[in-house]
Design a protein around this motif. Sequence first.
Motif: not given
Length: 425
Positions: A327-340
């Motif tokens: 879950e931590e990794i999934s959230n980190d990846k999603a955050r990276l993409i959405y922030d961009t």
Amino acid sequence: MVNRSDVHYFGAGPAPLPTHVLEEAAKVLLNFKDKGIGICEISHRSPEANAILADTKQALATLLDIPDDYDILFLQSGGSGEFSAVVYNLVSIWVEKKRAQIAQEVGDDNDEVLKRLRKAVDEELKLDYLVTGSWSLKASQEAARLVGAKHVNVAVDARKSNDGRFGTIPDESTWTLTSREKGGPAFVYFCDNETVDGVEFPQFPKSLVGEDAPWVCADMSSNFISRKVDVRKYAVIFGGAQKNIGNTGIAIVILRKSLLPPVAQYASPDLLRQLNLPVGPIVLDYPTIAKNNSLYNTLPIFDVWVAGQVMASLVDSYGAKRIGGQEEISNDKARLIYDTLDKYPDVYRVVPDKSVRSRMNICFRVHGGDADKEKQFLADAERRGLTGLKGHRSVGGIRASNYNAVSLDGASKLVTFLNDYARGA
């Protein structure tokens, strides 16, 4: 020749699988455990097949902390088959429970029991659906096809509050759930993550919690084993394997054992026919599948093995964190993409509302949905080894499916491309 390591695949399903699992799969397809035959050739009733089933169940139970009073089933129906299965099984339980109540009131007068039961089915049988995207819509349509539209209560249709399009989850205060004072629905159904529309429930609905809460059925096909789940809140959880868990071929069902005999009783096929209700195929019958340890018919053991390998590797990777580590990794990846994407509002527009953005399926438009520019965007991405980004044919646009097998490196390379494209746009 293009190497696998040169490509990062963001397709929505069938989705990427961990490379180490595929490498091992290539070996066992030819020779499983030094037997001289491949895993697809072993008997589904052999000790080896039973061990694969047991190991896969244990890996899933460990990851999601599934309580002992739940069972895990494997079926060949896919997620769409489970649209039907939940209706067949839970309506049958509802009917038998109602029949028993009426019989207790009127005694052995079978004609009177049937008369009152027909009236109860006609007036009281309701299946509640939360329609928040294309897949929950399909599920509600299948339920209406099976039992009749009058019995299907669409408690929320997210399109009505979003100009006819999916992309939000309306406030729970607006939902028109079947009243519990009148017995409540046979079940409430929702799709936890909508693959096509990029909408994900941020948490379990509060209105479905409580001692008198209805049975809740959830389709988790596209966010299975990507975050923590309080399994006890659900009567049935199901998912097709081809997103986060494995390859196409099986559906996995987690259900309360209290929904199985001898605790739960199912209406007989004869009674269902008398009530003009459907009799489900035996391969979707939960009691039959459970009684036979998912081996009533020939189960694709290779598909179960792949799912088991994927889940076992997560157990090994995250230890005591269990699914929380993923879950931590999934959230980190999603955050990276959405922030961009959010950095360049003149170039990118994320489709769903920010409050319900899916971590798994990131849906967005480029230059307002300009067809030519989106086509060029996809071509430029593919040249960088970023593939599978085309949106679903029904909605178009761009979709980056951020499943477990998409590495943090892959997400980072997509972010680099998004930055480069926006700056050069």
